[in-house]
Motif scaffolding. Sequence first.
Motif, mmCIF file in Angstrom:
data_model
loop_
_atom_site.group_PDB
_atom_site.id
_atom_site.type_symbol
_atom_site.label_atom_id
_atom_site.label_comp_id
_atom_site.label_asym_id
_atom_site.label_seq_id
_atom_site.Cartn_x
_atom_site.Cartn_y
_atom_site.Cartn_z
ATOM 1 N N GLN A 1 -6.032 0.056 15.039
ATOM 2 C CA GLN A 1 -6.265 1.501 14.655
ATOM 3 C C GLN A 1 -7.144 1.644 13.597
ATOM 4 O O GLN A 1 -7.329 0.846 12.602
ATOM 5 C CB GLN A 1 -4.823 1.994 14.542
ATOM 6 C CG GLN A 1 -3.926 1.362 13.390
ATOM 7 C CD GLN A 1 -2.751 2.207 13.219
ATOM 8 O OE1 GLN A 1 -2.286 2.888 13.940
ATOM 9 N NE2 GLN A 1 -1.671 1.679 12.205
ATOM 10 N N ARG A 2 -7.587 2.865 13.545
ATOM 11 C CA ARG A 2 -8.502 3.331 12.462
ATOM 12 C C ARG A 2 -7.536 3.687 11.301
ATOM 13 O O ARG A 2 -6.881 4.569 11.406
ATOM 14 C CB ARG A 2 -9.517 4.265 12.830
ATOM 15 C CG ARG A 2 -10.496 3.652 13.794
ATOM 16 C CD ARG A 2 -11.490 4.668 14.366
ATOM 17 N NE ARG A 2 -12.234 4.273 15.431
ATOM 18 C CZ ARG A 2 -12.910 4.763 16.499
ATOM 19 N NH1 ARG A 2 -13.053 6.144 16.323
ATOM 20 N NH2 ARG A 2 -13.780 4.409 17.377
ATOM 21 N N ARG A 3 -8.170 3.730 10.152
ATOM 22 C CA ARG A 3 -7.458 4.248 8.919
ATOM 23 C C ARG A 3 -8.741 4.447 7.817
ATOM 24 O O ARG A 3 -9.710 3.708 7.887
ATOM 25 C CB ARG A 3 -6.447 3.550 8.328
ATOM 26 C CG ARG A 3 -6.800 1.966 7.655
ATOM 27 C CD ARG A 3 -5.696 1.857 6.683
ATOM 28 N NE ARG A 3 -5.392 2.518 5.762
ATOM 29 C CZ ARG A 3 -4.158 2.620 5.273
ATOM 30 N NH1 ARG A 3 -3.156 2.144 5.817
ATOM 31 N NH2 ARG A 3 -4.188 3.533 4.404
ATOM 32 N N GLU A 4 -8.526 5.070 6.965
ATOM 33 C CA GLU A 4 -9.417 5.694 5.816
ATOM 34 C C GLU A 4 -8.581 5.571 4.576
ATOM 35 O O GLU A 4 -7.527 6.048 4.525
ATOM 36 C CB GLU A 4 -10.173 6.782 5.812
ATOM 37 C CG GLU A 4 -11.103 7.269 4.938
ATOM 38 C CD GLU A 4 -12.058 8.516 5.065
ATOM 39 O OE1 GLU A 4 -12.759 8.773 4.253
ATOM 40 O OE2 GLU A 4 -11.777 9.069 6.307
ATOM 41 N N TRP A 5 -9.078 4.711 3.560
ATOM 42 C CA TRP A 5 -8.291 4.590 2.159
ATOM 43 C C TRP A 5 -8.788 5.784 1.435
ATOM 44 O O TRP A 5 -10.126 6.257 1.350
ATOM 45 C CB TRP A 5 -8.641 3.280 1.487
ATOM 46 C CG TRP A 5 -7.911 2.343 2.234
ATOM 47 C CD1 TRP A 5 -6.886 1.621 1.596
ATOM 48 C CD2 TRP A 5 -8.245 1.359 3.435
ATOM 49 N NE1 TRP A 5 -6.245 0.494 2.545
ATOM 50 C CE2 TRP A 5 -7.288 0.337 3.582
ATOM 51 C CE3 TRP A 5 -9.161 1.522 4.354
ATOM 52 C CZ2 TRP A 5 -7.260 -0.423 4.456
ATOM 53 C CZ3 TRP A 5 -9.198 0.479 5.365
ATOM 54 C CH2 TRP A 5 -8.097 -0.510 5.444
ATOM 55 N N SER A 6 -7.968 6.475 0.876
ATOM 56 C CA SER A 6 -8.364 7.344 -0.300
ATOM 57 C C SER A 6 -8.873 6.880 -1.543
ATOM 58 O O SER A 6 -8.623 5.665 -1.959
ATOM 59 C CB SER A 6 -6.835 8.323 -0.637
ATOM 60 O OG SER A 6 -6.010 7.527 -1.438
ATOM 61 N N PRO A 7 -9.629 7.718 -2.160
ATOM 62 C CA PRO A 7 -10.082 7.041 -3.708
ATOM 63 C C PRO A 7 -9.147 6.775 -4.404
ATOM 64 O O PRO A 7 -9.373 5.674 -5.337
ATOM 65 C CB PRO A 7 -10.843 8.427 -4.105
ATOM 66 C CG PRO A 7 -11.059 9.200 -3.126
ATOM 67 C CD PRO A 7 -10.254 9.021 -2.094
ATOM 68 N N GLU A 8 -8.130 7.287 -4.399
ATOM 69 C CA GLU A 8 -6.802 7.021 -5.541
ATOM 70 C C GLU A 8 -6.287 5.165 -4.928
ATOM 71 O O GLU A 8 -6.147 4.510 -5.866
ATOM 72 C CB GLU A 8 -5.688 7.877 -5.364
ATOM 73 C CG GLU A 8 -5.903 9.092 -5.992
ATOM 74 C CD GLU A 8 -6.607 10.294 -4.846
ATOM 75 O OE1 GLU A 8 -6.976 11.346 -5.351
ATOM 76 O OE2 GLU A 8 -6.819 9.964 -3.834
ATOM 77 N N GLN A 9 -6.300 5.242 -3.835
ATOM 78 C CA GLN A 9 -5.763 3.801 -3.247
ATOM 79 C C GLN A 9 -6.922 2.981 -3.607
ATOM 80 O O GLN A 9 -6.433 1.655 -3.874
ATOM 81 C CB GLN A 9 -5.445 3.907 -1.551
ATOM 82 C CG GLN A 9 -4.273 4.894 -1.110
ATOM 83 C CD GLN A 9 -4.216 5.252 0.287
ATOM 84 O OE1 GLN A 9 -5.194 4.976 0.759
ATOM 85 N NE2 GLN A 9 -3.009 5.292 0.803
ATOM 86 N N ILE A 10 -7.999 3.248 -3.273
ATOM 87 C CA ILE A 10 -8.841 2.213 -3.563
ATOM 88 C C ILE A 10 -9.098 1.655 -5.238
ATOM 89 O O ILE A 10 -9.334 0.703 -5.342
ATOM 90 C CB ILE A 10 -10.511 2.791 -3.164
ATOM 91 C CG1 ILE A 10 -10.496 2.998 -1.680
ATOM 92 C CG2 ILE A 10 -11.725 1.839 -3.622
ATOM 93 C CD1 ILE A 10 -11.822 3.474 -1.221
ATOM 94 N N ALA A 11 -8.797 2.911 -5.733
ATOM 95 C CA ALA A 11 -8.849 2.551 -7.349
ATOM 96 C C ALA A 11 -7.885 1.656 -7.783
ATOM 97 O O ALA A 11 -7.735 0.803 -8.498
ATOM 98 C CB ALA A 11 -8.750 3.894 -8.243
#
Length: 479
Positions: free
Chosen positions: A279-289
Amino acid sequence: MAEQQRPTHFHSLIIEHAPVWVNTLDTEGRITLWNRTAERISGYSREEVVGHKGVWDWLYPDADYRAALMVEVQAIIQEGRSVAGLESVIRTRSGEKRTLSWHSQQFFDIDGALLGASAIGEDITQRKQLEVRAEQQYQLQALVSAISAQFADLEANEVDSAVADALHRLGEFFRVGRAYVVRFRPDLQAMDLVNEWCAPGVTPFLDDMQDIPMEAHGWVTRQIRKRRTVHVPDVNSLPEVAAVEQAEFRRQGIESLLLIPLISDQNAFGFLGFDSVAQRREWSPEQIAALQVVADIIAGTFARKQAELELARQARVDGLTGLANRRELDAVLERECRSRREVRLALLMIDIDHFKPYNDRFGHQRGDECLRRVAEVLRSAAHRPTDLVARYGGEEFVCILPDTSLDGAVAVAEGVRAEVEALKLAHPDNEFYTVTVSLGVCAIAGMGEVEPLEILERADQLLYRAKREGRNRVCAERV
């Protein structure tokens, strides 16, 4: 009569154009009013819903969830219960889920007769999403803090276990298929998967992804070496230049991935990775930080572990030749003499013939180079993992050969003698006019413990016998 109808028409216009969902139900739960906002949010027109109650099946397809809500509706209609702030999640015509907050009460006509219930719904989907994101971010920050505390003051032998635990916790938190660490080799020609966590049912690759040529994943590794985070919400959207990686990701069932560089001294030496499988997902800028903080923690720990291992290695290694030093020799010989009921051990003591005149004639720089060349010959001769070659002091060396007979040790010694002579390092002060070595060899085979000092002294005596008998030779005996 016309004047009496204006307020009713005016109120109808207000309801029709209200920015909130407004509907009414009769006593049987059928829709009697459905304003424009209800149409817009639900996707169902008033023509489809007014006059029947089938819309409940469409908005709430889960039978148990729908039944629980209908209990609330009947309590409002039949018992006069008022509801304020009741939340429900609907499924719109397009399949999207929306969260609404309801205010509902009984609905009467002008004569006081019960008509059913009225409901006003506020779409709070965005607010709920923000609340969920805020809560998730709070939990993620708490997890990162816990990981940071776990990595504080780790011993070198505890690092791999701590990394494995961190990958497990992060993988489960984000509900991904894999969480892993890849490290580049020092020559930057290949890379290895060194740590991996997989969700149940997801294929692990730890055994397969070793010594992978970096150029085989050139697009990814170039991004990482430039210290760039690689965030791919959809592998199908990768650029054409990443076609090789795209094919590999598809083979592994990866839909989305996030790769964060591991950086030490301004250089990327690997990456922390997360694969979303199936399944696809996108990480938020806050999660990446937050994950970049984890990557920095892991990178710093790896760097500290490497430094500690290097210090430990230096404490056991001779700085000039790279061989084991006297301290390491003593420790290994002690262990070999004490670790078996039956000791079967050979020891070689080696001395460079007439080394002081060589050093005096050519200087310390050439003398050091001579020591290094002889050390390389010894290292090649004693190549088994259990063998040990050490610099004993000055121009003397010792080889420990476990599980080796006297004949086997003599063969190794003769090989060393011949290889050193074959180096043809000019030595005018030696009767052979080239650098040579003399060797004393002794071997032990028997029950009970053997004193390390005893075997060392015997090998030393044999060495000096070789020198007395003319040098560039091997003297051996069984102890």
